[in-house]
Scaffold this active site. Structure first.
Site, PDB file in Angstrom:
ATOM      1  N   ASP A   1      60.425  37.121  37.463  1.00  6.18           N
ATOM      2  CA  ASP A   1      61.050  37.818  36.336  1.00  6.18           C
ATOM      3  C   ASP A   1      62.262  37.043  35.813  1.00  6.18           C
ATOM      4  O   ASP A   1      62.901  36.306  36.557  1.00  6.18           O
ATOM      5  CB  ASP A   1      61.467  39.221  36.818  1.00  6.18           C
TER       6      ASP A   1
ATOM      7  N   HIS B   1      59.103  31.416  28.957  1.00  3.13           N
ATOM      8  CA  HIS B   1      57.788  31.554  29.605  1.00  3.13           C
ATOM      9  C   HIS B   1      57.201  30.179  29.924  1.00  3.13           C
ATOM     10  O   HIS B   1      56.593  29.979  30.969  1.00  3.13           O
ATOM     11  CB  HIS B   1      56.824  32.324  28.700  1.00  3.13           C
TER      12      HIS B   1
ATOM     13  N   LEU C   1      45.450  26.691  50.142  1.00  2.94           N
ATOM     14  CA  LEU C   1      46.200  27.839  49.624  1.00  2.94           C
ATOM     15  C   LEU C   1      45.340  28.706  48.694  1.00  2.94           C
ATOM     16  O   LEU C   1      44.647  28.176  47.831  1.00  2.94           O
ATOM     17  CB  LEU C   1      47.423  27.311  48.839  1.00  2.94           C
TER      18      LEU C   1
END
Ligand code: IPE
Ligand code: IPE
Ligand code: MG
Length: 254
Positions: A24, A41, A136
C-alpha cells in the site's frame, strides 16, 4: 552488519514459509514526489519485481501472496483502474521469461472473469506456462476479497449438498478450506502491510486467523529487500502460541 551477513543469519533462523503482502501507499508516494498516482503504481510494480527476484534467489520462502487488486478497488476512478489493468498485463508480458529463469510459479486467487480480456489472458497464459516450476510460488490476489472468497466457498458447499454430493454433517474447517481458491497453500505465517495503515482491508480473512502481522510506515514504492529482512527478523523473535501456553509453563499450573 553487512547485508550478506544479515541474510545468512536470517537463513539460520525460522524463515516464514508463506509471506502475504499488502503493498500500500503507491498514491501517497507519487503525491509526495509531485507525480500522478499512476507513476506510484509503476514504481510499485518495479519494487515487486525486485523483491520477487531477491526472495527467489536468497530466501527459502515458498509462497508470496501479493494483494494486487481488491474487489473494492473497482470503485476507484475508471482511469486508474484501466491503468492498473494495463500495468499488470505489461508486468506479466515482461516477467514471464524471468519467472522461467528463476523457477517461479505464478498462481492466482480471486475472480479473473471480471478482468479485461487482454489482462486475464496473459495472467492465464503465465499461470499455464509456469505451472511446472517448483521454486517460489508467487500468488497474485486479483479481483480478490476475503468475504467474496468465503461466500463463494459457502455457495459451493450448499450446491454440493443440494446435489447430494456431500452432507452438511461433513462440514468441517478442512472441508470449508477445500472450497477456497487455493486450498493447498498453507496459511500465511507473516503479513506485511506498508504505508502506515494498520488494517486487513478484506485480504485472506479465513487464512489469517493466526498470521503474525507486521506494519511499516514505509510506502510500497520505497520498500526494499532490507525492509523484508526487518519483517522476518521481527517474525523470528515472536512466539506463536496458537491459543496454547508456552512449553516451559505447561507443567507448572499456579
Ligand atoms: C496500493 O497503493 C496499490 C493498489 C491498491 C492497487 P494505493 O493506490 O492504495 O496508494 P495510496 O494508499 O492511495 O497511497
Ligand atoms: C488494499 O489497499 C488493496 C491492495 C493493496 C490491492 P487499499 O489502499 O485498497 O486499502 P484501503 O482502502 O486503504 O483499506
Ligand atoms: Mg491504499
Amino acid at each position: 552488519m553487512g547485508s550478506r551477513a544479515r541474510i545468512k543469519r536470517i537463513r539460520q533462523g525460522k524463515v516464514p514459509e508463506h509471506v502475504a503482502i499488502i503493498p500500500d501507499g503507491n498514491g501517497r508516494w507519487a503525491k509526495s514526489h509531485g507525480y500522478e498516482r499512476s507513476r506510484g503504481h509503476k514504481r510499485g510494480s518495479e519494487v515487486a519485481e525486485d523483491l520477487i527476484e531477491f526472495v527467489s534467489n536468497e530466501l527459502s520462502i515458498k509462497f508470496m501472496t501479493f494483494y494486487t487488486f481488491s474487489t473494492e478497488n473497482w470503485s476507484r476512478p475508471g482511469r486508474e483502474v484501466s491503468f492498473l489493468m494495463t500495468l499488470l498485463k505489461e508486468f506479466l508480458q515482461k516477467k514471464q521469461f524471468k519467472f522461467m529463469e528463476n523457477n517461479v510459479k505464478l498462481r492466482v486467487i480471486g475472480d479473473l472473469s471480471k478482468l479485461p480480456k487482454k489482462t486475464s489472458g496473459i495472467v492465464q497464459r503465465t499461470v499455464n506456462k509456469t505451472t511446472k516450476n517448483d521454486g517460489l510460488q508467487l500468488v497474485m490476489a486479483l479481483n480478490y476479497g476475503g468475504r467474496q472468497e468465503i461466500l463463494r466457498a459457502t455457495r459451493k458447499i450448499i450446491e454440493g449438498v443440494k446435489e447430494g454430493k456431500t452432507r452438511l454433517s461433513n462440514l468441517s474447517e478442512e472441508m470449508f478450506r477445500s472450497q477456497m481458491f487455493a486450498p493447498d497453500i498453507p496459511d500465511p505465517d507473516l503479513l506485511i502491510r506498508t504505508s502506515g495503515e494498520e488494517r486487513i482491508s478484506n485480504f485472506l480473512l479465513w487464512q489469517m486467523a493466526y498470521t503474525e502481522l507486521w506494519f511499516t510506515d514505509t510506502l510500497w514504492p520505497a520498500f526494499a529487500p532490507e525492509n523484508l529482512l526487518d519483517a522476518i527478523s521481527e517474525y523470528q523473535s515472536r512466539e506463536r502460541r496458537y491459543g496454547q501456553v508456552k512449553d516451559k509453563e505447561r507443567n507448572t499450573p499456579k
